[in-house]
Structures are given as structure tokens and as C-alpha cells.
Design an enzyme around this catalytic site. Structure first.
Site, PDB file in Angstrom:
ATOM      1  N   SER A 156       0.851  -1.187   0.000  1.00 48.58           N
ATOM      2  CA  SER A 156       0.000   0.000   0.000  1.00 48.58           C
ATOM      3  C   SER A 156       0.888   1.238   0.000  1.00 48.58           C
ATOM      4  CB  SER A 156      -0.963  -0.030   1.190  1.00 48.58           C
ATOM      5  OG  SER A 156      -1.932   0.999   1.085  1.00 48.58           O
ATOM      6  N   THR A 157       0.751   2.121   0.989  1.00 47.31           N
ATOM      7  CA  THR A 157       1.497   3.382   0.996  1.00 47.31           C
ATOM      8  C   THR A 157       3.000   3.139   0.884  1.00 47.31           C
ATOM      9  OG1 THR A 157      -0.183   4.279   2.465  1.00 47.31           O
ATOM     10  CG2 THR A 157       1.846   5.545   2.246  1.00 47.31           C
TER      11      THR A 157
ATOM     12  N   HIS B  15      -2.429  -1.112  -3.607  1.00 50.42           N
ATOM     13  CA  HIS B  15      -3.601  -0.259  -3.446  1.00 50.42           C
ATOM     14  C   HIS B  15      -3.458   0.987  -4.310  1.00 50.42           C
ATOM     15  CE1 HIS B  15      -4.137  -2.105   0.832  1.00 50.42           C
ATOM     16  NE2 HIS B  15      -4.655  -2.877  -0.108  1.00 50.42           N
TER      17      HIS B  15
ATOM     18  N   MET C 219      -0.225   1.251   5.319  1.00 48.32           N
ATOM     19  CA  MET C 219      -0.961   1.521   6.543  1.00 48.32           C
ATOM     20  C   MET C 219      -2.125   0.557   6.678  1.00 48.32           C
ATOM     21  SD  MET C 219      -2.494   5.102   7.984  1.00 48.32           S
ATOM     22  CE  MET C 219      -4.123   4.943   7.313  1.00 48.32           C
TER      23      MET C 219
ATOM     24  N   ASP D 204      -4.504  -4.725   5.983  1.00 52.16           N
ATOM     25  CA  ASP D 204      -4.856  -5.556   4.836  1.00 52.16           C
ATOM     26  C   ASP D 204      -3.707  -6.507   4.512  1.00 52.16           C
ATOM     27  OD1 ASP D 204      -6.349  -6.542   2.696  1.00 52.16           O
ATOM     28  OD2 ASP D 204      -5.521  -5.066   1.297  1.00 52.16           O
TER      29      ASP D 204
END
Length: 375
Positions: free
Chosen positions: A189-190, A215, A308, A311
Site C-alpha cells: 500500500s502506501t 492499493h 498503513m 490488509d
């Protein structure tokens, strides 16, 4: 997600030339008491004047604006006063390319302009926007492109909204599967766009097929896959429904669709599924990892990178329970140490490694000790 909230709300400055979008952002940000919108500017020049009076914690920056485009302003910000930035872009091909460039320049997150035609659209837009702002704040990401993580011990509860597990997309396993053909699954993700690039660029051809959930909004993942395909020795493409996965290839889950893998003899096929966000995301790492646990069993290898939230943690636990080897990126090399930490806390991780060692471990675990290719 629960935990300790920052003492003061995260201050957000919005820069967008559309008055209606500025109003929409104000309403969406108001959904989260942990955020405070301190101003809205129509262009970077107005924003610069406002920032002289009060600095935000996070910038919400449109990329397509008159007088000065968002990329030019982002370069100036990152060279003069680096701060966390969430970029907002259109669904166009040009917008996707600009968004990837913004991530290279140090932006923490990329979002598409929100759709708020229905109550469900509004709820999802609020979750995605507010979560992205918190993720950017946690990363403290600046011009280096690396996180200078905020001193926050736990990730706070974010925008309101019901959380769904992978059960709403794919039922859990009834029994432990046997060993399927080798398969590699990666979730991020991030900060993940550069982490995924670093890993895939270091992999030689001939490894088992790879599936990636990063993501990102829909349409943006195609540009991401095309960029990786131009940089990597392996072939990279955005996944399509019914793809047969082959060695030496990686597929990227398309934004706004869950990616499920099904065993088909000695190969795997992709299924793209709509449905609710799982662990606050669509596509969800949990969904991919669960499908790999069910299809590959001991033949799976799972990698969970920076991001973050949580998931992928539960799905990685299922992969490990099915006999797969699981790797988490370590805290020091993460932009945001959220998803890998959640997996560690669940006991889902076999091995924790810095980012620059993960590709070599994938090669070694996949029967290739091609360290020259991974150097």
C-alpha cells in the site's frame, strides 16, 4: 483498526481549481474528527500565500490546474519544504502517468477525483480520502521518497465505515490444501509502488508466476503495470479476467477489482471480482492471499510490504497455515510499518527482511540463486 489518536487533528490544505471539488473534499474530510481542513486554495499561488500563514500537515494536491500544474508545484514543495502530499488526478491516461511521476517525486498517495453520486459512493470516497490523508501523515514522506515515519505507536481508527473480511468475496478453506505449483503473491500500500518496482526489477526471468495487489485507484494500475513492464526483465501486465499465469510474468490487480487465483491443472487462472471493500480496500491483499492459500498451499510464497492498516495480515496467516513461506518487510525500510506489523502480531510471518534483501530471498526460495540478477 484501533489505537491512540494524535493529540491534535491532522491539518489538511486542499489545492484544486474546481470550487465544487473543494466543497466536496471539505464535506468528506469532515467525516473524520481526526482531520481538520485548514484551507482550500484554487491554485498553487494562492496555496503558497496560505502556507506562509499556517503550514498544513498534509497537502491534498490536484495535478491538473491552470497557472501552475500540480507536478511543478510538487517539485517546488519537495525541494524547498518537503511534506506529506496526497495527489488527486483524473482517470485519463495522461493523469495516470502524471500520478506515477508524482509518486516518484515523493508524493505519498494517489487518489482519483471522488465520485459522490450515491450514498455508497460518498461512504467509499470518505474512507479512501481520509485513510489516504492519515497514511500520508504517518509516512511523513518528503523529497527523498522514503518515509520519515511519525512517532505514532498505533494506527488510529480512521474514517467511519463497516469493515468486511475476505469472506464476502471468497469463502474460507474447508480443509488444508496440498502443494500446488509454485506461486508468488505480493501485497503493498502506501510507499508500495517504489517497493514493488525495486523487487520486480531485481527478479530474473524463469521464476514462478507473480500476482501483485498494490492499493491504487482503477485505471492507474494499468499505467503502473506498463511502467514496470518497461523496467523489468520479467513481463508485467495489468490482470484481466481469465488470464493464465506463466513463469516469468507478474500481473497487477486492477484498481477497483479483487484479484482471485484459481488452480487450473498445473497453472493458475485469474478471476476479477467486484464486491465490497475488504479490509477497507478493493483490490484487497487479504483476498489475493486467501486465494493463493487455497490454490497453491505449500507452493505459495507471500510477501507483505509497506502500507498503513492491516490488509493482508489475515490472508498471510492463512497462507502460512497452508504451508506457504511468508515474508514481511522490516520496519526500518517501510514507508509506513502498518500491514507488515499487523501480520507479525498475528504470527503470520516466517521471515522479516529489509526491502533490499527480499528479491534475493524470493529467488532463493524459488529455486534460483541468481544473486547477480538481484544485486
Amino acid at each position: 483498526m484501533t489505537g491512540t489518536a494524535p493529540k491534535d487533528p491532522v491539518r489538511v490544505l486542499v489545492i484544486d481549481d474546481s470550487a465544487s471539488i473543494r466543497i466536496a473534499f471539505k464535506k468528506l474530510i469532515a467525516e473524520d474528527p481526526g482531520l481538520e481542513m485548514i484551507g482550500a486554495a484554487a491554485d498553487p499561488f494562492q496555496a503558497a500565500e496560505m502556507m506562509r500563514e499556517r503550514l498544513p500537515d498534509v497537502l491534498l494536491l490536484d495535478l491538473q490546474m491552470p497557472r501552475m500544474d500540480g507536478l511543478t508545484f510538487l517539485k517546488k514543495i519537495m525541494s524547498q519544504r518537503p511534506m506529506p502530499v496526497v495527489v488527486i488526478s483524473s482517470f485519463t491516461e495522461a493523469g495516470s502517468r502524471a500520478s506515477l511521476r508524482a509518486l516518484e517525486l515523493g508524493a505519498a498517495e494517489v487518489l482519483a477525483k471522488p465520485r459522490i453520486a450515491t450514498a455508497e459512493d460518498r461512504r467509499e470516497a470518505a474512507i479512501r480520502l481520509c485513510d489516504a490523508i492519515h497514511a500520508a501523515y504517518q509516512s511523513g514522506r518528503g523529497a527523498s521518497g522514503r518515509g520519515t515515519r511519525r512517532n505514532v505507536a498505533r494506527l488510529r481508527a480512521l474514517a467511519p465505515g463497516e469493515r468486511f473480511s475476505a469472506d464476502v468475496i471468497l469463502p474460507p478453506m474447508a480443509a488444508r490444501p496440498g502443494a500446488g505449483p509454485p506461486m508468488i503473491a505480493i501485497g503493498a500500500s502506501t510507499g508500495g509502488t517504489e517497493a514493488v518496482r525495486e523487487i520486480l526489477e531485481s527478479l530474473p526471468v524463469g521464476l514462478p508466476p507473480i500476482a501483485v495487489v498494490q492499493h491504487m485507484p482503477e485505471h492507474f494500475t494499468r499505467a503502473f503495470a506498463e511502467r514496470l513492464n518497461a523496467l523489468c526483465a520479467i513481463a508485467v501486465k495489468e490482470a484481466e479476467d481469465g488470464d493464465v499465469l506463466v513463469p516469468g510474468q507478474a500481473v497487477i490487480a486492477p484498481g477497483d477489482r479483487h484479484l482471485v487465483l484459481r488452480r487450473d491443472g498445473r497453472t493458475y487462472r485469474t478471476e476479477l471480482r467486484a464486491g465490497p471493500c475488504v479490509s477497507r480496500h478493493r483490490p484487497s491483499v487479504d483476498v489475493l492471499f486467501r486465494s493463493v492459500a487455497q490454490a497453491a498451499g505449500q507452493g505459495g510464497l507471500g510477501v507483505l510490504l509497506t502500507g498503513m492498516g492491516d490488509d493482508g495480515a489475515a490472508g498471510m496467516g492463512e497462507m502460512r497455515a497452508a504451508g506457504a513461506w511468508t515474508i514481511a518487510q522490516d520496519e526500518a525500510s517501510c514507508v509506513v510499518y502498518g500491514m507488515p506489523r499487523a501480520a507479525e502480531e498475528l504470527g503470520a510471518v516466517c521471515q522479516t527482511l529489509p526491502l533490499d534483501r527480499i528479491a534475493r530471498e524470493i529467488i532463493a526460495r524459488s529455486g534460483r540463486d541468481d544473486r547477480k540478477a538481484a544485486s
